[in-house]
Enzyme design. Structure first.
Site, short mmCIF file in Angstrom:
data_model
loop_
_atom_site.label_atom_id
_atom_site.label_comp_id
_atom_site.label_asym_id
_atom_site.label_seq_id
_atom_site.Cartn_x
_atom_site.Cartn_y
_atom_site.Cartn_z
N HIS A 62 7.32 -2.82 -1.46
CA HIS A 62 6.11 -2.00 -1.54
C HIS A 62 5.08 -2.40 -0.48
O HIS A 62 4.17 -1.63 -0.18
CB HIS A 62 5.49 -2.12 -2.94
CG HIS A 62 4.82 -0.88 -3.41
ND1 HIS A 62 5.13 0.39 -2.95
CD2 HIS A 62 3.82 -0.69 -4.32
CE1 HIS A 62 4.37 1.28 -3.55
NE2 HIS A 62 3.56 0.66 -4.38
N ASN A 127 -2.53 1.11 -5.14
CA ASN A 127 -2.93 2.38 -5.76
C ASN A 127 -4.41 2.71 -5.60
O ASN A 127 -4.83 3.84 -5.87
CB ASN A 127 -2.57 2.38 -7.25
CG ASN A 127 -1.07 2.38 -7.47
OD1 ASN A 127 -0.29 2.45 -6.53
ND2 ASN A 127 -0.66 2.30 -8.73
N ASN A 184 1.25 6.67 -4.61
CA ASN A 184 -0.12 6.53 -5.09
C ASN A 184 -1.07 5.95 -4.05
O ASN A 184 -2.26 6.26 -4.05
CB ASN A 184 -0.15 5.68 -6.36
CG ASN A 184 0.46 6.40 -7.56
OD1 ASN A 184 0.31 7.61 -7.69
ND2 ASN A 184 1.14 5.67 -8.42
#
Length: 251
Positions: A62, A127, A184
């Site tokens: 990520h 996010n 996101n």
């Protein structure tokens, strides 16, 4: 010489004719009278990567964007990432070692020979990274314009991020407003950067076969293998080429 015939025009009329004759002899070059400000053809870049901060999230898929900006910074021999612009910043060195008659010595780097790029890494959670990106961009652009003395100088923002829907190591370039496809971090940037023209460079991380959110979350937040990291670091070349096109106004 023939004697000049006396003019039958009044002195006032003669003065007007001389003035008109002088005015008609003045030529204003079209490049002066019709010139417009030259269009900007090269753009400084703020290359911002988003991911998750801290050692707990280091070396995870990520945070692929951070891995790529770190690889680019190292390849270009920029200064190490330090606190700045509400995150971590890496810039070209201000000095370098040069060889002369007296041996090696440290001299100021000629900025005209350097790419006017700045690498920046978000220190916010993925996010909610959009507000930090906006603050960094505004502060960077303000400093850029102050240093150049131009209040209209345009600098471009590029966000580098992981892309779950692309194969590992595949690089894609999109307009910042293109579909976030469930990312996101990109959604957060789109919400914060309304009115700002920006670009996205996605670095593929692949995805698990299962679409279960828990499986996907475990996949993107899991530690990378050495193979996965090597494939991501190899994207520094295609990412660099994409940045060159954006900086040259060709994207």
């Amino acid at each position: 010489n023939q004697p000049r015939k006396p003019s039958n025009k009044s002195p006032k009329q003669n003065r007007r004719l001389v003035a008109e004759s002088d005015a008609s002899s003045i030529t204003i070059p079209p490049e002066i009278s019709m010139a417009k400000p030259a269009a900007q053809t090269a753009y400084p870049l703020l290359v911002a990567s988003i991911g998750n901060p801290g050692s707990a999230y280091a070396n995870t898929l990520h945070s692929a964007g951070h891995i790529v900006t770190s690889a680019l910074s190292e390849a270009k021999r920029y200064e190490g990432f330090q606190r700045g612009l509400s995150g971590l910043v890496s810039r070209p060195p201000t000095t370098h070692m040069a060889f002369g008659l007296t041996g090696y010595r440290r001299v100021a780097t000629d900025k005209s020979t350097e790419d006017d790029w700045t690498f920046w890494q978000s220190t916010s959670l993925m996010n909610v990274s959009g507000s930090g990106v906006l603050r960094a961009y505004n502060e960077w652009l303000r400093g850029l314009r102050q240093a150049s003395g131009s209040a209209t100088l345009e600098g471009r923002l590029v966000v580098v991020h992981d892309e779950l829907e692309s194969a590992l190591g595949k690089v894609t370039v999109r307009d910042g407003s293109a579909s976030a496809k469930g990312h996101n971090g990109i959604k957060s940037c789109q919400q914060s950067l309304g009115g700002v023209k920006w670009w996205r460079v996605g670095v593929g991380i692949g995805r698990p076969e299962s679409r279960d959110p828990n499986v996907v979350s475990k996949y993107v937040l899991g530690k990378m293998t050495s193979y996965q990291r090597a494939q991501l670091e190899k994207t520094d070349v295609p990412v660099y080429k994409a940045l060159e096109l954006i900086a040259a106004g060709k994207k």
